[in-house]
Design a protein around this motif. Structure first.
Motif, PDB file in Angstrom:
ATOM      1  N   TYR A   1      19.797 -33.899  24.855  1.00  0.00           N
ATOM      2  CA  TYR A   1      19.998 -34.088  23.356  1.00  0.00           C
ATOM      3  C   TYR A   1      20.321 -34.682  22.590  1.00  0.00           C
ATOM      4  N   SER A   2      20.832 -36.298  23.651  1.00  0.00           N
ATOM      5  CA  SER A   2      21.511 -37.649  22.409  1.00  0.00           C
ATOM      6  C   SER A   2      20.413 -38.697  23.024  1.00  0.00           C
ATOM      7  N   GLN A   3      18.860 -38.159  23.967  1.00  0.00           N
ATOM      8  CA  GLN A   3      18.765 -39.263  24.801  1.00  0.00           C
ATOM      9  C   GLN A   3      17.824 -40.269  23.658  1.00  0.00           C
ATOM     10  N   GLU A   4      17.179 -39.886  22.746  1.00  0.00           N
ATOM     11  CA  GLU A   4      17.142 -41.007  21.648  1.00  0.00           C
ATOM     12  C   GLU A   4      17.760 -41.931  22.241  1.00  0.00           C
ATOM     13  N   ILE A   5      19.072 -41.747  21.162  1.00  0.00           N
ATOM     14  CA  ILE A   5      20.116 -42.615  20.672  1.00  0.00           C
ATOM     15  C   ILE A   5      20.456 -43.339  22.599  1.00  0.00           C
ATOM     16  N   ILE A   6      20.260 -43.065  23.160  1.00  0.00           N
ATOM     17  CA  ILE A   6      21.118 -43.052  24.412  1.00  0.00           C
ATOM     18  C   ILE A   6      20.067 -44.542  24.918  1.00  0.00           C
TER      19      ILE A   6
ATOM     20  N   ASP B   1      27.481 -53.369  35.605  1.00  0.00           N
ATOM     21  CA  ASP B   1      28.373 -52.580  35.408  1.00  0.00           C
ATOM     22  C   ASP B   1      28.735 -51.504  34.044  1.00  0.00           C
ATOM     23  N   LYS B   2      28.189 -52.168  33.041  1.00  0.00           N
ATOM     24  CA  LYS B   2      28.775 -51.418  32.022  1.00  0.00           C
ATOM     25  C   LYS B   2      28.545 -49.207  32.022  1.00  0.00           C
ATOM     26  N   PHE B   3      26.852 -49.291  32.826  1.00  0.00           N
ATOM     27  CA  PHE B   3      25.744 -48.866  32.042  1.00  0.00           C
ATOM     28  C   PHE B   3      25.758 -48.148  34.056  1.00  0.00           C
ATOM     29  N   ILE B   4      25.925 -48.591  34.532  1.00  0.00           N
ATOM     30  CA  ILE B   4      25.399 -48.572  36.737  1.00  0.00           C
ATOM     31  C   ILE B   4      27.087 -48.176  37.099  1.00  0.00           C
TER      32      ILE B   4
ATOM     33  N   PRO C   1      34.287 -43.160  33.833  1.00  0.00           N
ATOM     34  CA  PRO C   1      35.072 -42.322  33.024  1.00  0.00           C
ATOM     35  C   PRO C   1      33.569 -41.884  31.725  1.00  0.00           C
ATOM     36  N   LYS C   2      33.549 -43.116  30.731  1.00  0.00           N
ATOM     37  CA  LYS C   2      32.309 -42.998  30.112  1.00  0.00           C
ATOM     38  C   LYS C   2      31.766 -43.796  29.494  1.00  0.00           C
ATOM     39  N   THR C   3      30.249 -43.755  28.944  1.00  0.00           N
ATOM     40  CA  THR C   3      30.113 -45.014  28.568  1.00  0.00           C
ATOM     41  C   THR C   3      30.459 -45.559  27.456  1.00  0.00           C
ATOM     42  N   PHE C   4      31.332 -45.848  27.416  1.00  0.00           N
ATOM     43  CA  PHE C   4      31.954 -46.142  25.415  1.00  0.00           C
ATOM     44  C   PHE C   4      30.853 -47.509  24.680  1.00  0.00           C
ATOM     45  N   GLU C   5      30.246 -47.521  25.571  1.00  0.00           N
ATOM     46  CA  GLU C   5      29.576 -48.882  24.384  1.00  0.00           C
ATOM     47  C   GLU C   5      28.287 -47.472  23.398  1.00  0.00           C
ATOM     48  N   ILE C   6      28.127 -46.738  24.280  1.00  0.00           N
ATOM     49  CA  ILE C   6      27.428 -45.804  23.261  1.00  0.00           C
ATOM     50  C   ILE C   6      28.170 -44.690  23.035  1.00  0.00           C
ATOM     51  N   GLY C   7      28.695 -43.809  23.274  1.00  0.00           N
ATOM     52  CA  GLY C   7      29.617 -42.734  21.934  1.00  0.00           C
ATOM     53  C   GLY C   7      30.911 -42.306  23.317  1.00  0.00           C
TER      54      GLY C   7
ATOM     55  N   PRO D   1      28.387 -39.810  29.384  1.00  0.00           N
ATOM     56  CA  PRO D   1      29.425 -40.247  30.503  1.00  0.00           C
ATOM     57  C   PRO D   1      29.214 -41.793  31.194  1.00  0.00           C
ATOM     58  N   GLY D   2      30.215 -42.162  31.909  1.00  0.00           N
ATOM     59  CA  GLY D   2      29.611 -43.308  33.062  1.00  0.00           C
ATOM     60  C   GLY D   2      28.372 -43.043  33.691  1.00  0.00           C
ATOM     61  N   ARG D   3      27.961 -44.657  33.893  1.00  0.00           N
ATOM     62  CA  ARG D   3      26.865 -44.243  35.186  1.00  0.00           C
ATOM     63  C   ARG D   3      25.309 -43.815  34.511  1.00  0.00           C
ATOM     64  N   ILE D   4      25.438 -44.026  32.998  1.00  0.00           N
ATOM     65  CA  ILE D   4      24.391 -43.397  32.277  1.00  0.00           C
ATOM     66  C   ILE D   4      22.943 -43.848  33.009  1.00  0.00           C
ATOM     67  N   GLY D   5      22.745 -45.549  33.072  1.00  0.00           N
ATOM     68  CA  GLY D   5      21.696 -45.680  33.349  1.00  0.00           C
ATOM     69  C   GLY D   5      21.187 -45.508  34.423  1.00  0.00           C
ATOM     70  N   ARG D   6      21.883 -45.002  35.418  1.00  0.00           N
ATOM     71  CA  ARG D   6      21.317 -44.276  36.561  1.00  0.00           C
ATOM     72  C   ARG D   6      20.351 -43.400  36.223  1.00  0.00           C
ATOM     73  N   TRP D   7      21.262 -42.209  35.191  1.00  0.00           N
ATOM     74  CA  TRP D   7      20.682 -41.440  34.827  1.00  0.00           C
ATOM     75  C   TRP D   7      18.801 -41.543  33.710  1.00  0.00           C
TER      76      TRP D   7
END
Length: 228
Positions: A138-143, A162-165, A169-175, A179-185
């Motif tokens: 539900y947050s993919q546009e923001i991400i 590294d921040k995104f991959i 524990p979290k990708t704090f730069e986004i929110g 969760p972490g590794r959001i770039g992989r998703w």
């Protein structure tokens, strides 16, 4: 172990369909004294069962953060093995050091593994909880906007990548709830879009394509607007 062996057997049949020369590796289950979790090669897969006994086990692996430890469960064994096995087919351009290249590499790995294990949920492959999957959906546009606004896709700085991959524990730069590794998703979502919009591309074609930019440009990827 019958369920795990059955999963491996079905996945190997699918790989054989796409890659007729594929020879299924031998599977060995061992107890390592919590020293090694998994080894994967062309000819052998070794599973350290004592790593995958779950949260109720008397002894758990030491010095592993909780957000990683939660992924050491029985249902993760075969998906994790497939992700590692996919590297054999996942061609890359070693000269491309961009974040996008990393994202597409992981996206291809997830797509390949999911096609070989279609009944396994995306959350297990990613190691996200159902709530985390719901939040990012539900947050993919923001991400996605964060990647674009910060011009991160073609950044070659390893700290940015590294921040995104990397494991976090979290990708704090986004929110705080990202969760972490959001770039992989996101990479997986791009690859899904690429395959959906290019019906003439087979899985071997995808895995052989080492141009992350070409995959991205032909994907037509756009985050889907969603509301609760």
């Amino acid at each position: 172990l019958s369920e795990i062996n059955s999963q491996f057997e079905n996945a190997f049949k699918r790989i054989k369909y796409y890659y007729p020369d594929f020879i299924p590796p031998k599977i060995q289950f061992v107890f390592t004294g919590l020293t090694h979790d998994m080894y994967v090669s062309d000819s052998l897969i070794v599973i350290g069962l004592d790593y995958y006994l779950g949260e109720n086990a008397t002894y758990r692996p030491l010095n592993i953060p909780g957000y990683i430890l939660k992924r050491y469960r029985k249902e993760n064994i075969v998906p994790n093995s497939l992700l590692l096995l996919s590297e054999k087919y996942n061609k890359i351009d070693v000269r491309d050091k961009t974040l996008l290249a990393d994202m597409i590499f992981y996206g291809k790995a997830y797509y390949f593994s999911k096609q070989m294990l279609p009944c396994v949920s995306d959350s297990i492959f990613l190691g996200y909880t159902p709530k985390e999957m719901r939040d990012i959906f539900y947050s993919q546009e923001i991400i996605w906007a964060n990647f674009i606004e910060n011009e991160a896709l073609f950044d070659t700085n390893h700290l940015i990548r590294d921040k995104f991959i990397a494991e976090r524990p979290k990708t704090f730069e986004i929110g705080q709830n990202c969760p972490g590794r959001i770039g992989r998703w996101i990479g997986w979502e791009i690859v899904k879009s690429y395959m959906e919009n290019n019906s003439d591309i087979s899985i071997p074609d995808l895995m052989e394509n080492s141009s992350s930019r070409a995959v991205f440009e032909r994907s037509g990827f756009k985050p889907r607007s969603q509301e609760y």
